[in-house]
Design a protein around this motif. Structure first.
Motif, short mmCIF file in Angstrom:
data_model
loop_
_atom_site.label_atom_id
_atom_site.label_comp_id
_atom_site.label_asym_id
_atom_site.label_seq_id
_atom_site.Cartn_x
_atom_site.Cartn_y
_atom_site.Cartn_z
N ALA A 1 52.06 60.40 67.79
CA ALA A 1 52.20 60.70 66.38
C ALA A 1 52.50 59.41 65.63
CB ALA A 1 53.30 61.71 66.16
N THR A 2 52.04 59.33 64.39
CA THR A 2 52.24 58.10 63.62
C THR A 2 52.33 58.42 62.14
OG1 THR A 2 51.41 55.85 63.26
CG2 THR A 2 49.78 57.62 63.30
N ARG A 3 52.51 57.40 61.34
CA ARG A 3 52.36 57.50 59.89
C ARG A 3 51.16 56.68 59.51
NH1 ARG A 3 58.52 56.83 57.57
NH2 ARG A 3 59.44 58.41 58.89
N LEU A 4 50.56 57.01 58.38
CA LEU A 4 49.34 56.33 57.95
C LEU A 4 49.60 55.44 56.75
CD1 LEU A 4 46.78 59.26 58.20
CD2 LEU A 4 47.43 57.60 59.94
N ASP A 5 48.91 54.29 56.73
CA ASP A 5 48.87 53.43 55.55
C ASP A 5 47.49 53.56 54.93
OD1 ASP A 5 51.43 52.34 55.63
OD2 ASP A 5 50.82 50.78 57.05
N ARG A 6 47.45 53.71 53.61
CA ARG A 6 46.17 53.74 52.91
C ARG A 6 45.76 52.30 52.61
NH1 ARG A 6 44.13 56.49 47.31
NH2 ARG A 6 44.60 54.49 46.42
N VAL A 7 44.52 51.95 52.95
CA VAL A 7 44.03 50.59 52.70
C VAL A 7 42.74 50.66 51.89
CG1 VAL A 7 45.09 49.53 54.71
CG2 VAL A 7 42.87 50.62 54.95
N VAL A 8 42.53 49.67 51.05
CA VAL A 8 41.34 49.60 50.20
C VAL A 8 40.21 48.93 50.97
CG1 VAL A 8 40.39 48.63 48.08
CG2 VAL A 8 42.74 49.52 48.12
N LEU A 9 39.02 49.53 50.90
CA LEU A 9 37.86 48.95 51.59
C LEU A 9 37.37 47.73 50.82
CD1 LEU A 9 35.81 52.11 52.59
CD2 LEU A 9 37.37 50.76 53.98
N THR A 10 37.15 46.62 51.56
CA THR A 10 36.60 45.42 50.95
C THR A 10 35.10 45.30 51.22
OG1 THR A 10 37.30 44.21 52.92
CG2 THR A 10 38.78 44.17 51.02
N SER A 11 34.59 46.12 52.12
CA SER A 11 33.15 46.25 52.39
C SER A 11 33.01 47.58 53.10
CB SER A 11 32.66 45.09 53.27
OG SER A 11 32.86 45.39 54.64
N PRO A 12 31.76 48.00 53.39
CA PRO A 12 31.62 49.30 54.06
C PRO A 12 32.33 49.39 55.41
CG PRO A 12 29.55 48.63 53.12
CD PRO A 12 30.49 47.45 52.97
#
Ligand SMILES: [Zn+2]
Length: 88
Positions: free
Chosen positions: A58-69
């Motif tokens: 089990a973990t926690r998630l970080d949201r990251v912005v895509l810099t390319s596909p």
């Protein structure tokens, strides 16, 4: 008439990564319900519980912005953290 899809690397597109190892091979618990008209399973609800398939825990998630596909920026703890995803 539908709007054309935005390029996949715009800031509106993001991904989720494990906040322990950084892998994007993560999933969340969910329920799927059978849609009789469509004849396939439809996601009905997504729960807060997250699983990293690299850590195998089990973990926690970080949201990251895509810099390319296929690539994403390092998580910015000040603004891109997923506040709502917490383990019990
Ligand atoms: Zn992990």
């Amino acid at each position: 008439m539908t709007e054309p899809a935005p390029p996949p690397h715009t800031s509106r597109h993001h991904s989720y990564i494990c906040n322990v190892c950084g892998s994007d091979h993560v999933t969340r618990d969910a329920w799927a319900a059978w849609d009789m008209a469509a004849q396939h399973w439809v996601l009905e609800v997504v729960f807060d519980q997250c699983w990293c398939h690299r850590c195998m825990s089990a973990t926690r998630l970080d949201r990251v912005v895509l810099t390319s596909p296929i690539t994403f920026a390092a998580p910015d703890p000040a603004k891109d953290r997923v506040a709502g995803v917490k383990l019990p």
